[in-house]
Enzyme design. Structure first.
Site, mmCIF file in Angstrom:
data_model
loop_
_atom_site.group_PDB
_atom_site.id
_atom_site.type_symbol
_atom_site.label_atom_id
_atom_site.label_comp_id
_atom_site.label_asym_id
_atom_site.label_seq_id
_atom_site.Cartn_x
_atom_site.Cartn_y
_atom_site.Cartn_z
ATOM 1 N N ASP A 53 0.867 -1.185 0.000
ATOM 2 C CA ASP A 53 0.000 0.000 0.000
ATOM 3 C C ASP A 53 0.899 1.228 0.000
ATOM 4 O OD1 ASP A 53 -1.956 1.902 0.327
ATOM 5 O OD2 ASP A 53 -2.372 1.418 2.427
ATOM 6 N N ASN A 85 -5.648 4.815 -7.275
ATOM 7 C CA ASN A 85 -4.476 5.684 -7.337
ATOM 8 C C ASN A 85 -3.670 5.445 -6.061
ATOM 9 O OD1 ASN A 85 -2.533 7.696 -7.444
ATOM 10 N ND2 ASN A 85 -3.941 9.288 -8.166
ATOM 11 N N ASP A 86 -2.713 4.543 -6.162
ATOM 12 C CA ASP A 86 -1.962 4.152 -4.964
ATOM 13 C C ASP A 86 -0.834 5.119 -4.626
ATOM 14 O OD1 ASP A 86 -1.773 2.464 -2.820
ATOM 15 O OD2 ASP A 86 -0.359 1.091 -3.773
ATOM 16 N N ASP A 113 -1.802 8.445 -4.085
ATOM 17 C CA ASP A 113 -2.533 9.583 -3.522
ATOM 18 C C ASP A 113 -3.438 9.075 -2.407
ATOM 19 O OD1 ASP A 113 -4.092 11.781 -2.908
ATOM 20 O OD2 ASP A 113 -4.473 12.335 -5.007
ATOM 21 N N ASP A 162 -11.186 10.496 -10.410
ATOM 22 C CA ASP A 162 -12.071 9.574 -9.710
ATOM 23 C C ASP A 162 -11.575 9.417 -8.276
ATOM 24 O OD1 ASP A 162 -13.895 7.679 -9.005
ATOM 25 O OD2 ASP A 162 -13.071 6.074 -10.251
ATOM 26 N N ASN A 181 -14.999 4.674 -7.916
ATOM 27 C CA ASN A 181 -16.202 3.962 -8.378
ATOM 28 C C ASN A 181 -16.340 3.993 -9.899
ATOM 29 O OD1 ASN A 181 -17.054 6.556 -8.911
ATOM 30 N ND2 ASN A 181 -18.813 6.519 -7.521
ATOM 31 N N GLU A 204 -20.586 12.262 -11.736
ATOM 32 C CA GLU A 204 -20.804 11.832 -10.354
ATOM 33 C C GLU A 204 -22.052 12.500 -9.779
ATOM 34 O OE1 GLU A 204 -19.996 9.763 -6.797
ATOM 35 O OE2 GLU A 204 -18.522 9.769 -8.426
ATOM 36 N N SER A 229 -13.517 -16.344 10.750
ATOM 37 C CA SER A 229 -13.208 -17.090 9.533
ATOM 38 C C SER A 229 -14.440 -17.363 8.676
ATOM 39 C CB SER A 229 -12.519 -18.413 9.875
ATOM 40 O OG SER A 229 -13.312 -19.189 10.746
#
Length: 517
Positions: free
Chosen positions: A184, A207-208, A210, A227, A231, A245, A263
């Site tokens: 992440d 957008n990994d 931000d 986006d 979504n 949107e 579980s």
């Protein structure tokens, strides 16, 4: 809880004890693994049993059966490599013992993967040998001359010191302990990778790089330029200048689904093919690396947050998919915060992995589904280890206070009551476990007894031949459900409404997953 409803150990996982133990749903407290080594014993007995059965099915030597098993395993996670290393270290002794008609229990005690501690009962899966146990064990020890000398301990955790396993162990350990994605980049608790608590567990990040962009947030300026809530809806309609949107989602009351569970909610599942020699093939273990890095869970198929179609014949869509079908603005807004062995008590150790901001995000539907581990444990004296109604009330209230400080207004929290798990014994005890189908020699009752003896049973109270104990366990489960009912009826919170539901327990579907194939 779901772990008691299935086969709990998988033979190939014995070749990676730390991965198996970290992923195992057998324990509410994972630290107990180092105390009993019961998981190592079970893994050994299953592996040796599978090797013996592979030789029988394919009319081959034990050596050929071991090589066949390793050939079936994928290269990923070094499963195949580790398998061959184990065979190189223990294979000759296993061949000698099986050739002398020693069963898997004797083999594993001889190699000291299973141990009978002083003052403790002898734990065995198969019927005792005709000769006295001590005599048989001594004979087996003479056959192998002496235990093999290990370069690392059999305790399970030390194998992680091996260079080619250290990183794998650490990744899985971190993912489980923190219940947030290991990969992440922007630390927003969402990931572009599927496993290790990635998007199999919570909506895929779009957008990994931000941290302000993630599933479930309220759109930033109606997502005119990007986006922001992942979504898939952003930009402006050139015909009228209205943001998409705003056009599609305003007033539609978008909301996400969040599961706090064990579980059962994580959708723990072990394929019967992994331990059934007659069904094994090169395709049997294709999904094993993914399963291991998802803790042997399949949240992408779960009843709450699953986004893929079920593979076990359940036609009903998940809650997330039903919310998505009703309103596509809910796309990717799901979080499966479930853990194998989770209970009302240890939820506090990972509830902070929940991602919701009171002001920036959409409301959410939270399902509280700790449906088993407050009454299920592996201890021989199981009843005193169950959560009392008073402690349960305290634990749940602590969780609700945390949720009230993190959920946006307009959210809902739904309690699932605990099921009556007496079906575990009633429906299965006299049926053959997949490991026992070939030779009709292992029933579920035998497996339950074996796990109980080793104190690694996922639910001694319900998986027991003692009817009184099963009844006491059900009575405590009912008491805890009544506690949830009272809380839902009396307690009020500013940011969410409380509801109670009986656990949506579909016995037929559970039996479908349990029944031998």
């Amino acid at each position: 809880m779901q772990s008691p409803w299935k086969v709990f150990m998988v033979a190939p996982l014995f070749f990676l004890p730390p991965l198996q133990s970290l992923a195992s749903p057998l324990y509410e407290d994972q630290s107990r693994l180092s105390d009993s080594n019961g998981h190592t014993c079970v893994g050994c007995v299953l592996v040796v049993s599978v090797i013996e059965q592979l030789a029988q099915v394919h009319n081959s030597t034990v050596q050929g059966a071991m090589e066949r098993l390793c050939s079936y395993l994928p290269e990923k996670l070094f499963l195949k490599t580790t398998c061959y290393l184990i065979i190189d270290k223990f294979g000759s002794d296993i061949i000698k013992l099986l050739s002398a008609d020693m069963n898997a229990d004797v083999v594993c005690h001889t190699l000291e993967f299973c141990k009978q501690n002083i003052g403790q009962p002898l734990c065995q899966l198969y019927p005792l040998p005709k000769a006295a146990w001590e005599f048989t064990l001594e004979k087996a020890r003479q056959i192998v001359k002496k235990p093999p000398i290990l370069k690392y301990s059999r305790s399970g955790s030390d194998i992680c010191s091996l260079p080619f396993l250290a990183k794998i162990c650490q990744k899985i350990k971190l993912a489980i302990e923190r219940s947030v994605p290991f990969k992440d980049v922007d630390s927003d608790k969402y990931s572009i990778f599927p496993t290790l608590r990635g998007y199999h567990w919570r909506g895929r990040d779009c957008n990994d790089s931000d941290e302000s962009v993630y599933p479930g947030r309220r759109p930033n300026n109606w997502d005119v330029h990007q986006d922001s809530n992942c979504n898939g809806i952003w930009g402006v309609d050139p015909k009228d200048g209205v943001p998409y949107e705003k056009k599609f989602c305003e007033g539609s009351q978008p909301r996400g689904i969040i599961l706090l569970g064990d579980s059962a909610g994580a959708h723990f599942h072990i394929s019967p093919e992994w331990i059934t020699a007659s069904q094994m093939s090169l395709n049997s273990f294709i999904s094993l690396p993914t399963a291991l890095t998802d803790e042997l869970d399949w949240p992408q198929l779960s009843g709450a947050t699953g986004f893929l179609d079920s593979t076990v014949g359940i036609k009903e869509k998940s809650i997330y998919l039903r919310l998505w079908k009703r309103n596509h603005c809910n796309h990717r807004d799901y979080q499966n915060i479930a853990r194998n062995g989770a209970s009302s008590q240890n939820l506090k150790t990972f509830i902070e992995s929940l991602s919701r901001h009171t002001m920036l995000d959409h409301p959410a539907i939270v399902i509280y589904a700790m449906i088993g581990n407050d009454v299920c444990n592996g201890k021989r004296d199981t009843v005193p280890a169950m959560t009392t109604p008073e402690k349960f009330y305290s634990n749940v209230m602590q969780t609700l206070k945390y949720l009230n400080s993190h959920l946006p207004k307009g959210s809902h929290v739904i309690f699932y009551g605990l099921p009556d798990g007496t079906f575990l014994w009633d429906n299965l005890h006299n049926r053959y476990h997949p490991l026992g189908q070939l030779n009709k020699d292992v029933t579920y009752a035998q497996l339950y007894s074996f796990l109980n003896c080793l104190q690694v049973s996922p639910c001694h109270g319900w998986m027991s031949s003692n009817k009184t104990l099963r009844t006491l366990t059900s009575e405590r489960a009912e008491q805890l459900s009544n506690t949830l009912k009272k809380i839902a009826a009396k307690e009020k919170f500013t940011n969410f409404n409380l509801f109670y539901m009986e656990f949506a327990f579909h016995e037929t579907s559970v039996q479908h997953k349990l029944k031998p194939n």
